[in-house]
Design a protein around this motif. Sequence first.
Motif, short mmCIF file in Angstrom:
data_model
loop_
_atom_site.label_atom_id
_atom_site.label_comp_id
_atom_site.label_asym_id
_atom_site.label_seq_id
_atom_site.Cartn_x
_atom_site.Cartn_y
_atom_site.Cartn_z
N ARG A 74 42.51 43.66 40.52
CA ARG A 74 41.81 44.92 40.77
C ARG A 74 41.52 45.65 39.47
O ARG A 74 40.48 46.31 39.33
N LEU A 75 42.41 45.53 38.49
CA LEU A 75 42.16 46.16 37.20
C LEU A 75 40.88 45.62 36.59
O LEU A 75 40.01 46.38 36.15
N LEU A 76 40.76 44.30 36.55
CA LEU A 76 39.56 43.69 35.95
C LEU A 76 38.31 43.99 36.76
O LEU A 76 37.22 44.20 36.22
N GLU A 77 38.46 44.03 38.06
CA GLU A 77 37.34 44.37 38.93
C GLU A 77 36.86 45.80 38.67
O GLU A 77 35.65 46.07 38.66
N SER A 78 37.81 46.70 38.42
CA SER A 78 37.44 48.10 38.19
C SER A 78 36.69 48.27 36.87
O SER A 78 35.85 49.17 36.74
N VAL A 79 36.98 47.42 35.87
CA VAL A 79 36.22 47.49 34.61
C VAL A 79 34.75 47.25 34.89
O VAL A 79 33.88 48.02 34.45
N LYS A 80 34.45 46.22 35.65
CA LYS A 80 33.06 45.90 35.96
C LYS A 80 32.42 46.97 36.83
O LYS A 80 31.22 47.27 36.72
N ARG A 131 56.35 36.21 36.17
CA ARG A 131 55.83 37.52 35.78
C ARG A 131 56.34 38.58 36.77
O ARG A 131 55.56 39.24 37.46
N PRO A 132 57.65 38.75 36.87
CA PRO A 132 58.24 39.55 37.95
C PRO A 132 57.88 41.03 37.92
O PRO A 132 57.92 41.70 38.95
N GLY A 133 57.54 41.57 36.76
CA GLY A 133 57.21 42.99 36.68
C GLY A 133 55.79 43.31 37.04
O GLY A 133 55.39 44.48 37.06
N ALA A 134 54.98 42.29 37.33
CA ALA A 134 53.55 42.48 37.59
C ALA A 134 53.20 42.06 39.01
O ALA A 134 54.00 41.42 39.71
N ARG A 135 52.00 42.39 39.43
CA ARG A 135 51.49 42.01 40.73
C ARG A 135 50.12 41.38 40.55
O ARG A 135 49.22 41.97 39.94
N TYR A 136 49.95 40.19 41.09
CA TYR A 136 48.73 39.41 40.90
C TYR A 136 47.49 40.19 41.30
O TYR A 136 46.52 40.29 40.53
N TYR A 137 47.49 40.74 42.50
CA TYR A 137 46.27 41.41 42.99
C TYR A 137 46.02 42.73 42.29
O TYR A 137 44.87 43.16 42.17
#
Length: 313
Positions: free
Chosen positions: A198-204, A188-194
């Motif tokens: 953080r995206l999912l954490e921000s939803v909550k 998944r070279p175009g993405a960053r794991y963390y």
Amino acid sequence: MNDMSPITPSETPREPRARKPDWIRVKAPTSVGFAETRKLMRDKNLATVCEEAACPNIGECWSKKHATVMILGDTCTRACAFCNVKTGMPRMVDPLEPQHVADVAATMGLSHIVVTSVDRDDLPDGGASQFVKVIEAVRRATPDTTIEILTPDFRNKHEAAVEAIIAARPDVYNHNLETVPRLYPTIRPGARYYASLRLLESVKRHDPTIFTKSGVMLGLGEERMEVHQVMDDMRSADIDFLTMGQYLQPTPRHAKVIDFVTPQAFDAYAQIARAKGFLLVASSPLTRSSYHAGDDFAKMKAAREAQLAAKAG
């Protein structure tokens, strides 16, 4: 790797794809329901991740008139090594697309709809506004339909993008981590794991009532303890629902299957995930993000209600 570059065949001969074990084989789709679903999507000029990503469950799901709609066109601006969606320069965003999705939800009588998209790094908001328009259109057309979205990571713009989508209040916000951090540079070279975490954490953080969901593929060479660590990272981000399925190589150009994980191993991972506190876990070779999504949403709601009742008691 340049994110806008398509995956190209190596100059050296590729090894043939690994033979699938019996537990991963599915029948070719032939039912009347399958044909009707395909026709409806064609009539509304909509893409589906079921087709574009070569999902093995397409026959079962489309026969039941379940489909995962893919908005923002059918061309992705990235070239992930696992994904069969075509890569290139996408077309302009279709302003009629939100209404077409709503029409499909109403025509099919969907109680639950899953809406995903290609990555659109070319758009200022990554396509977030189109998700909002789709949610609003579906709410108008069929108010009782629950809405699950599966978004990209909105790279470098995710906070504003996520806030806009949260304000539209989908019932489930899904974003897949896909694999363990070690494999991101190749898979998944175009993405960053963390950044995805953080995206999912921000939803909550913005709206704790929205269910969050994420998935990983197994069979790419990940180690067992790496998978356990991903589970811990997801729980730290307060993710409610974990899906785990077998990676299948779409074409010889894509990342190879390193191993086929047995159904027993998937069951073992599920037991560990439940012990870590997920509200719901779906783990099997054929599990995919939107497989049985409507039934799973009902289970997740029931699990939360039981959890709240236990705390109140």
